[in-house]
Design an enzyme around this catalytic site. Structure first.
Site, PDB file in Angstrom:
ATOM      1  N   ASP A 133       0.526  -1.221   0.003  1.00 44.54           N
ATOM      2  CA  ASP A 133      -0.233  -0.334  -0.017  1.00 44.54           C
ATOM      3  C   ASP A 133       0.790   1.531   0.153  1.00 44.54           C
ATOM      4  O   ASP A 133       0.594   2.286  -0.705  1.00 44.54           O
ATOM      5  CB  ASP A 133      -0.737   0.046   1.493  1.00 44.54           C
ATOM      6  CG  ASP A 133      -1.648  -0.788   0.774  1.00 44.54           C
ATOM      7  OD1 ASP A 133      -2.002  -1.467   0.052  1.00 44.54           O
ATOM      8  OD2 ASP A 133      -3.069  -1.458   2.153  1.00 44.54           O
ATOM      9  N   GLY A 134       1.792   1.154   0.603  1.00 42.52           N
ATOM     10  CA  GLY A 134       3.085   2.515   0.825  1.00 42.52           C
ATOM     11  C   GLY A 134       3.221   2.906  -0.701  1.00 42.52           C
ATOM     12  O   GLY A 134       3.161   3.750  -1.263  1.00 42.52           O
ATOM     13  N   ASN A 188      -5.171   7.750   2.651  1.00 40.14           N
ATOM     14  CA  ASN A 188      -5.531   7.742   3.003  1.00 40.14           C
ATOM     15  C   ASN A 188      -6.211   8.826   4.262  1.00 40.14           C
ATOM     16  O   ASN A 188      -6.955   8.194   5.092  1.00 40.14           O
ATOM     17  CB  ASN A 188      -4.058   7.086   4.167  1.00 40.14           C
ATOM     18  CG  ASN A 188      -3.818   5.126   3.465  1.00 40.14           C
ATOM     19  OD1 ASN A 188      -4.698   4.915   3.062  1.00 40.14           O
ATOM     20  ND2 ASN A 188      -3.570   5.112   4.231  1.00 40.14           N
ATOM     21  N   GLU A 189      -4.898   9.566   5.091  1.00 41.27           N
ATOM     22  CA  GLU A 189      -5.531  10.371   6.187  1.00 41.27           C
ATOM     23  C   GLU A 189      -3.992  11.186   5.983  1.00 41.27           C
ATOM     24  O   GLU A 189      -3.995  11.203   5.236  1.00 41.27           O
ATOM     25  CB  GLU A 189      -5.115   9.847   7.566  1.00 41.27           C
ATOM     26  CG  GLU A 189      -3.916   9.101   7.539  1.00 41.27           C
ATOM     27  CD  GLU A 189      -3.329   7.680   7.459  1.00 41.27           C
ATOM     28  OE1 GLU A 189      -1.923   8.228   6.573  1.00 41.27           O
ATOM     29  OE2 GLU A 189      -3.652   6.900   7.950  1.00 41.27           O
ATOM     30  N   ARG A 204      -8.009  18.723  23.228  1.00 50.07           N
ATOM     31  CA  ARG A 204      -7.160  19.396  23.877  1.00 50.07           C
ATOM     32  C   ARG A 204      -6.044  17.819  24.007  1.00 50.07           C
ATOM     33  O   ARG A 204      -6.348  16.798  24.764  1.00 50.07           O
ATOM     34  CB  ARG A 204      -6.666  19.706  25.376  1.00 50.07           C
ATOM     35  CG  ARG A 204      -6.293  20.833  25.273  1.00 50.07           C
ATOM     36  CD  ARG A 204      -6.897  21.641  26.589  1.00 50.07           C
ATOM     37  NE  ARG A 204      -7.335  22.752  26.882  1.00 50.07           N
ATOM     38  CZ  ARG A 204      -8.377  23.991  26.469  1.00 50.07           C
ATOM     39  NH1 ARG A 204      -9.070  23.195  26.250  1.00 50.07           N
ATOM     40  NH2 ARG A 204      -7.959  25.204  26.749  1.00 50.07           N
ATOM     41  N   ASP A 245      -3.241  14.775  22.214  1.00 47.89           N
ATOM     42  CA  ASP A 245      -1.689  14.011  21.673  1.00 47.89           C
ATOM     43  C   ASP A 245      -1.866  15.070  20.124  1.00 47.89           C
ATOM     44  O   ASP A 245      -1.028  14.592  19.630  1.00 47.89           O
ATOM     45  CB  ASP A 245      -1.658  12.873  21.572  1.00 47.89           C
ATOM     46  CG  ASP A 245      -0.944  12.473  22.726  1.00 47.89           C
ATOM     47  OD1 ASP A 245      -0.306  13.660  23.764  1.00 47.89           O
ATOM     48  OD2 ASP A 245      -0.758  11.467  23.083  1.00 47.89           O
TER      49      ASP A 245
END
Length: 264
Positions: free
Chosen positions: A45-46, A122-123, A148, A150
């Site tokens: 996929d990469g 993807n994102e 608030r 990560d």
């Protein structure tokens, strides 16, 4: 028809790349890295994500198909021992086009830096370079919450099985023109509060992220990592463009999900 072949770069993928190129040229197809009608991605996929970003300027004209030389992927669904069969399909069979929705990310700045626009298959993720990420979240022009934690992840339906799933997001079928916002370790107590669960937005809704203070942000677009300074807002919505996949046989999405996460 014009074609290009993208390899992951390992020995097995490189050998397959040369075989496919030779086979297709014997069928009088034209090798063209600049303006291909179809791109064959060999790897995982990469590798297909890299091919997508290489040709994101001509998505209406280029289709993609993937051969996986590692684990089964969501975009690379042909196996190495099926190369001859795939080549004959490409050369002789009119293929079906399957379109998946994409994520549009628009980053605006507080200085005179030009507005930047990206497409993600993807994102997109947003994190602070120092400390917790603090962002006002607006949906369809209305204040929704102050996040608030990560970081935040905005994914496409086809990307919902990737980082989004690891964050506890839902798996969405790629036929749904939508995007999904998932939280990374949000802070929730008597003082600070977020929705605490992923939310899915339809194609006519826009999500706007506004920093509460100045600082540098790490923004990823699929496999690309960017450091953004002087950010005024990050706007996310379903893109007008779509990615096109060449389908020569049926491979249902839920079958891919089962084989990737459930079947031993």
């Amino acid at each position: 028809m014009k074609f290009n072949v993208r390899s992951r770069g390992d020995h097995t993928s490189n050998v397959l790349t040369q075989r496919i190129k030779t086979y297709l040229e014997e069928f009088d197809l034209i090798y063209d890295e600049q303006e291909p009608d179809i791109v064959i991605s060999i790897g995982g996929d990469g590798t297909l994500l890299e091919a997508f970003h290489q040709y994101k300027h001509r998505l209406a004209l280029t289709s993609f198909v993937g051969i996986h030389t590692g684990h089964l992927g969501f975009y690379a669904d042909w196996q190495p021992d099926e190369v001859e069969k795939l080549v004959i399909h490409i050369a002789k069979t009119p293929f079906k086009i399957v379109e998946y929705p994409l994520l549009e990310v628009v980053i605006r700045h507080t200085n005179d830096q030009e507005t930047e626009r990206y497409l993600a298959l993807n994102e997109c993720t947003v994190k602070s370079m120092e400390g917790s990420l603090v962002m006002d979240v607006e949906i369809k022009g209305e204040s929704f919450e102050t996040f608030r934690g990560d970081g935040l992840c905005m994914s496409t339906p086809s990307g919902s099985t990737a980082y989004n799933k690891a964050l506890g997001g839902a798996i969405l079928h790629p036929s749904l023109a939508s995007i999904q916002l998932s939280e990374m370790a949000s802070i929730n107590n008597r003082v600070y509060r977020t929705i605490g669960s992923p939310i899915v937005l339809p194609e006519h809704h826009t999500c706007l992220l506004k920093p509460k203070s100045e600082g540098d942000f790490q923004v990823t677009i699929d496999h690309l990592t960017l450091v953004q300074k002087k950010v005024q807002s990050i706007q996310c919505r379903v893109a007008e463009e779509k990615v096109r996949f060449a389908r020569f046989r049926s491979f249902p999405f839920w079958k891919r999900v089962r084989e990737s996460f459930i079947t031993e």
